[in-house]
Structures are given as structure tokens and as C-alpha cells.
Design an enzyme around this catalytic site. Structure first.
Site, short mmCIF file in Angstrom:
data_model
loop_
_atom_site.label_atom_id
_atom_site.label_comp_id
_atom_site.label_asym_id
_atom_site.label_seq_id
_atom_site.Cartn_x
_atom_site.Cartn_y
_atom_site.Cartn_z
N LYS A 10 47.95 43.74 43.62
CA LYS A 10 48.54 42.55 42.96
C LYS A 10 49.89 42.23 43.62
CE LYS A 10 45.85 43.64 38.92
NZ LYS A 10 45.64 43.49 37.50
N HIS A 98 39.72 36.41 40.82
CA HIS A 98 40.32 37.38 39.88
C HIS A 98 40.74 36.63 38.61
CE1 HIS A 98 43.03 40.26 38.08
NE2 HIS A 98 42.42 41.19 38.80
N GLU A 100 43.27 36.76 36.89
CA GLU A 100 44.66 36.25 36.91
C GLU A 100 44.74 34.93 37.66
OE1 GLU A 100 46.35 39.91 38.36
OE2 GLU A 100 45.90 40.85 36.44
P1 PGA Z 1 44.03 47.42 36.30
O1 PGA Z 1 43.69 46.10 37.14
O2 PGA Z 1 43.31 48.56 36.97
O3 PGA Z 1 45.54 47.55 36.40
O4 PGA Z 1 43.56 47.19 34.89
C1 PGA Z 1 42.41 45.90 37.69
C2 PGA Z 1 42.36 44.54 38.34
O5 PGA Z 1 42.90 43.58 37.76
O6 PGA Z 1 41.77 44.37 39.43
#
Ligand code: PGA
Length: 252
Positions: A10, A98, A100
């Protein structure tokens, strides 16, 4: 099928932190490759990874990925990064869709499908993310949502669909510490596998990753499910020991 463990950094990292993390992960990689391993880094650090892969022992065993790609091939799209550019920097994978990006950048199913298409055309494997929100799960919509999201990618990419990786990431499990149980995850993975089977004769070679608070403690039980072919790891991919433990769990 060999599993795939992909880190999704990220918007985290710095030149110094990345070098320390990658050096530690490379040093702890199993001598014999037990699964495929990749890290999806912020675009400005693609070149750093490429350079480090030449000098850091063991790093060449890890593939490079990006976290997003433009739906356009080139041109007047300020701020965008094309699939050809990612290829130039040695990317083997790119995450598309994704949650997000869907949430904060209003990415639609159709746009995600075009991004996957751009990646495939450049010879990069798109890691196509699908997943339901908590409200959608509680409304009994999980299956409909993930099928709708994957259907758009199948529709746009036709027979190339066997070349993608899918990541099932329930939105309520991402970064929350709440993980889907292995049985909950497997149930959705089975739905996705059936959908892929209806679209291609090669559905068995499509890796379906689980993502959402996968960590060193829960990885083995999730990865033990028949249709869970790896993990997309956020938070735990930023800690070398945790990431290495997950990689080891993918060997069995
Ligand atoms: P996380 O994120 O392992 O921090 O829950 C996974 C992702 O969003 O790819």
C-alpha cells in the site's frame, strides 16, 4: 498448484525502510522455492526494487508487482502509469480493483476490467481483487457481489481469463484484524472457481488468493483450504518475520 504469496505494501515505505525490509525478507527466503513470492510496491520504488534485485542476495527469487495501472495505453492522462511502463521496470504482477481503489477512487467493475486488459496486453499478470462490504455480507449479497465483479473482467478479457490471478478480499476483513474463517473464505473461493470454470477450460490453473488480515498466525489454516491458492498480504507484508512465516505456511 504452487501457491502465490504477494505482499501489498500500500502507501508505505521509504528508500531506507524498503531496503531494510527487502534485505531481511530475501535473507530469510527458503533455499528451495516452496511457493511464488511477490511484493507490490508503490510505483516510485519499482526502480529501487529492480536495482536491489541485482545486488541483494536472494531477492531475485521475489517477483515485483505494482498496485495499480492505467486503463489507457498512453497519452494525455496526467498522473497515470501505463502497463508498458510497469513492464519496463520488470513488473510481473499488478493489483487491479483493490477495494481501496474502488472505494476512494470510484473505480467501477468496467474500469477494473479495462485495467486487467491493459496489464494482460503488456504481459503482466493482473491480480484482480473482488470482495463484499460488511453491509453486503449481512444482506446476503456476498456471492452476487463477487460474481458481478469477476464477470466484468471475464466479459472484457475472454479467453485470456486463465492468465489472471484473482484475490478474494472481503472489505470488512482488510486492515481490521477480522479475518474470514477458513470455511467462509473457502465457500467464496469455490463460487469464484465455478465461475472461472464456466468461462475457461483452464480454471484450475487460475490462482485465487485470499486477502484481509492474513497473518503469521492464521495463514496456515486459510492456505490449507482446497481453493485458496495463496494470499494477498497487507499489514503483515511490512514485517519481514511475519511475511516469511506466511511464505513458509504456503509450502505445505
Ligand atoms: P491487510 O490488507 O492484510 O492489511 O488486511 C490486505 C489487502 O488489502 O490487500
Amino acid at each position: 498448484m504452487k501457491k502465490l504469496i504477494a505482499g501489498n505494501w500500500k502507501m508505505n515505505g521509504s528508500l531506507a525502510a524498503n531496503e531494510a525490509l527487502l534485505t531481511a525478507v530475501a535473507a530469510g527466503m527458503p533455499a528451495q522455492p516452496v511457493c511464488a513470492v511477490a511484493v507490490c510496491v508503490p510505483s516510485p520504488y519499482l526502480a529501487q526494487f529492480q536495482a536491489l534485485a541485482l545486488s541483494v542476495r536472494g531477492l531475485s527469487a521475489i517477483d515485483l508487482g505494482a498496485q495499480d495501472v492505467s486503463a489507457k495505453a498512453s497519452g494525455a492522462y496526467t498522473g497515470e502509469v501505463s502497463a508498458a511502463m510497469l513492464k519496463d521496470f520488470g513488473c510481473r504482477y499488478v493489483i487491479v480493483g483493490h477495494s481501496e481503489r474502488r472505494q476512494y477512487h470510484a473505480e467501477t467493475d468496467a474500469l477494473v476490467a479495462e485495467k486487467a486488459q491493459q496489464a494482460l496486453a503488456a504481459g503482466i499478470t493482473p491480480i484482480v481483487c473482488v470482495g463484499e462490504t460488511l453491509a453486503e455480507r449481512e444482506a446476503g449479497q456476498t456471492e452476487n457481489i463477487v460474481k458481478r465483479q469477476l464477470a466484468a473482467v471475464i466479459h472484457t478479457n475472454g479467453h485470456c481469463i486463465s492468465e489472471i490471478v484473482v484475490a478474494y478480499e472481503p472489505v470488512w476483513a482488510i486492515g481490521t484484524g477480522k479475518t474470514a474463517t477458513p470455511e467462509e473464505a473457502q465457500a467464496v473461493h469455490a463460487v469464484l472457481r465455478a465461475q472461472l470454470k464456466a468461462a475457461t477450460d483452464h480454471a484450475d490453473r487460475v490462482k485465487i488468493l485470499y486477502g484481509g488480515s492474513m497473518n503469521a498466525a492464521n495463514a496456515a489454516s486459510l492456505l490449507g483450504q482446497p481453493d485458496i491458492d495463496g494470499g494477498l498480504i497487507g499489514g503483515a507484508s511490512l514485517k519481514a518475520n511475519d511475511f516469511l512465516t506466511i511464505i513458509a505456511a504456503a509450502a505445505v
